[in-house]
Design an enzyme around this catalytic site. Structure first.
Site, PDB file in Angstrom:
ATOM      1  N   ASP A  66      36.518  66.093 -29.570  1.00 39.71           N
ATOM      2  CA  ASP A  66      35.411  66.993 -29.904  1.00 39.71           C
ATOM      3  C   ASP A  66      34.114  66.616 -29.203  1.00 39.71           C
ATOM      4  O   ASP A  66      34.020  65.562 -28.565  1.00 39.71           O
ATOM      5  CB  ASP A  66      35.209  67.033 -31.430  1.00 39.71           C
ATOM      6  CG  ASP A  66      35.191  65.639 -32.070  1.00 39.71           C
ATOM      7  OD1 ASP A  66      35.031  64.640 -31.344  1.00 39.71           O
ATOM      8  OD2 ASP A  66      35.341  65.553 -33.292  1.00 39.71           O
ATOM      9  N   ASN A 134      35.029  63.987 -46.041  1.00 41.53           N
ATOM     10  CA  ASN A 134      35.512  65.223 -46.667  1.00 41.53           C
ATOM     11  C   ASN A 134      36.903  65.607 -46.149  1.00 41.53           C
ATOM     12  O   ASN A 134      37.378  66.706 -46.376  1.00 41.53           O
ATOM     13  CB  ASN A 134      34.515  66.374 -46.431  1.00 41.53           C
ATOM     14  CG  ASN A 134      34.365  66.712 -44.953  1.00 41.53           C
ATOM     15  OD1 ASN A 134      35.009  66.118 -44.086  1.00 41.53           O
ATOM     16  ND2 ASN A 134      33.510  67.671 -44.652  1.00 41.53           N
ATOM     17  N   HIS A 136      37.836  65.747 -42.904  1.00 40.92           N
ATOM     18  CA  HIS A 136      37.918  66.405 -41.597  1.00 40.92           C
ATOM     19  C   HIS A 136      38.600  65.508 -40.561  1.00 40.92           C
ATOM     20  O   HIS A 136      38.526  64.279 -40.629  1.00 40.92           O
ATOM     21  CB  HIS A 136      36.560  66.937 -41.110  1.00 40.92           C
ATOM     22  CG  HIS A 136      35.556  65.940 -40.643  1.00 40.92           C
ATOM     23  ND1 HIS A 136      34.294  65.861 -41.167  1.00 40.92           N
ATOM     24  CD2 HIS A 136      35.611  64.987 -39.670  1.00 40.92           C
ATOM     25  CE1 HIS A 136      33.621  64.917 -40.535  1.00 40.92           C
ATOM     26  NE2 HIS A 136      34.397  64.366 -39.620  1.00 40.92           N
ATOM     27  N   GLU A 141      36.589  71.087 -40.278  1.00 38.00           N
ATOM     28  CA  GLU A 141      36.059  70.931 -41.633  1.00 38.00           C
ATOM     29  C   GLU A 141      37.001  71.573 -42.655  1.00 38.00           C
ATOM     30  O   GLU A 141      37.858  72.391 -42.284  1.00 38.00           O
ATOM     31  CB  GLU A 141      34.683  71.609 -41.701  1.00 38.00           C
ATOM     32  CG  GLU A 141      33.641  70.994 -40.769  1.00 38.00           C
ATOM     33  CD  GLU A 141      33.029  69.706 -41.325  1.00 38.00           C
ATOM     34  OE1 GLU A 141      33.664  69.020 -42.139  1.00 38.00           O
ATOM     35  OE2 GLU A 141      31.890  69.394 -40.920  1.00 38.00           O
TER      36      GLU A 141
HETATM   37  C1  GLP Z   1      32.907  62.406 -36.853  1.00 38.79           C
HETATM   38  C2  GLP Z   1      33.943  62.713 -35.756  1.00 38.79           C
HETATM   39  C3  GLP Z   1      35.341  62.447 -36.225  1.00 38.79           C
HETATM   40  C4  GLP Z   1      35.369  61.092 -36.902  1.00 38.79           C
HETATM   41  C5  GLP Z   1      34.570  61.129 -38.175  1.00 38.79           C
HETATM   42  C6  GLP Z   1      34.497  59.800 -38.903  1.00 38.79           C
HETATM   43  O1  GLP Z   1      32.360  63.512 -37.458  1.00 38.79           O
HETATM   44  N1  GLP Z   1      33.886  64.037 -35.223  1.00 38.79           N
HETATM   45  O2  GLP Z   1      36.233  62.516 -35.126  1.00 38.79           O
HETATM   46  O3  GLP Z   1      36.685  60.748 -37.212  1.00 38.79           O
HETATM   47  O4  GLP Z   1      33.269  61.608 -37.942  1.00 38.79           O
HETATM   48  O5  GLP Z   1      33.512  58.983 -38.367  1.00 38.79           O
HETATM   49  P1  GLP Z   1      33.420  57.438 -38.582  1.00 38.79           P
HETATM   50  O6  GLP Z   1      34.575  56.852 -37.840  1.00 38.79           O
HETATM   51  O7  GLP Z   1      32.109  57.041 -37.997  1.00 38.79           O
HETATM   52  O8  GLP Z   1      33.518  57.200 -40.041  1.00 38.79           O
END
Ligand code: GLP
Length: 239
Positions: A66, A134, A136, A141
């Site tokens: 992404d 949440n 995702h 989402e």
């Molecule tokens: C972001 C990314 C995800 C990631 C998630 C968790 O929003 N788009 O790909 O897995 O958050 O982030 P973190 O690893 O910092 O907890």
């Protein structure tokens, strides 16, 4: 589904080993990569292994999950910049085989072109996923239909709040992103999901043990035949 619970440091090594083994078996493997804080230890381990001469990425290709909409690639919080800094600047993955969705050109051709490029490369062999609080995956989402391919999304307030720690404040977090869809992710031949910390425990429990529903995007992984889940004790505490 194969679940491993261990310390964050050991998980970084175990999950990295899965990528390294794949490249040993298939030097032209297609890697699905992720951003966020979760993969940082794993990327550090891939860099260590490359620097030590234990693996080369010279034949591989990569597709990231992404990107934020509207941030120039050079913006320090763009996922382009994140990947350069935390992985690509330190390994020999050829530039022309690195793919990250554009957050600038988000025309329908660019969005569908991303899925076509993945297919043309032979499909993702191993997709790395973090997990949003949440549920995702990528930026899919809650409520995202399981049939989605690469698409434009409005980020939820909770995701913008969670990611505000990387920006000067929540107001700076882009409101939109481009992400591989659920179907794009599920097309990967195998998947590695990593989650650390108590804040992920409920999402982990719902994703792995709860009903398979678009309300909990990561629950779709229960339908995939080859998923490895790597958790620390805190993230696994509600299982
Ligand atoms: C972001 C990314 C995800 C990631 C998630 C968790 O929003 N788009 O790909 O897995 O958050 O982030 P973190 O690893 O910092 O907890």
């Amino acid at each position: 589904m194969h679940i491993v619970v261990d310390t964050e440091a050991r998980i970084a090594k175990l999950a990295a080993a899965q990528f390294i083994c794949l490249i040993h078996q298939k030097p032209d493997a297609v890697l699905g990569l992720a951003t966020g804080s979760t993969p940082l230890g794993l990327y550090a381990e891939l860099i260590r292994a490359y620097t030590a001469g234990e693996v080369t990425f010279a034949g591989a290709a990569s597709f990231n999950l992404d990107e934020y909409v509207g941030l120039p690639e050079a913006h320090e919080q763009s996922y382009h910049a994140f990947m350069q800094k935390n992985l690509f600047d330190h390994i020999d993955l050829p530039k022309e085989r690195i793919h990250i969705p554009s957050g600038i050109d988000r025309s329908p051709e660019q969005l569908s072109g991303y899925d076509r490029a993945i297919a043309a490369a032979g499909g993702v062999d191993l997709q790395l996923l973090g997990l949003g609080c949440n549920g995702h995956i990528g930026f899919n989402e809650p409520g995202t239909p399981f049939e989605t391919t690469t698409h434009l999304v409005q980020l939820s307030e909770s995701t913008r709040k969670a990611n505000a720690r990387f920006f000067a404040g929540e107001a700076e977090v882009p409101g939109e992103a481009v992400t591989m869809g659920i179907k794009t992710v599920m097309n990967a031949k195998s998947i590695v999901l990593v989650a650390f910390g108590a804040a992920k425990a409920e999402a982990v429990e719902r994703a792995l043990r709860g009903p398979v529903t678009p309300d909990m995007p990561a629950s779709v992984l229960q339908l995939h035949p080859f998923v490895s889940v790597y958790l620390d004790q805190e993230a696994a505490s509600k299982l």
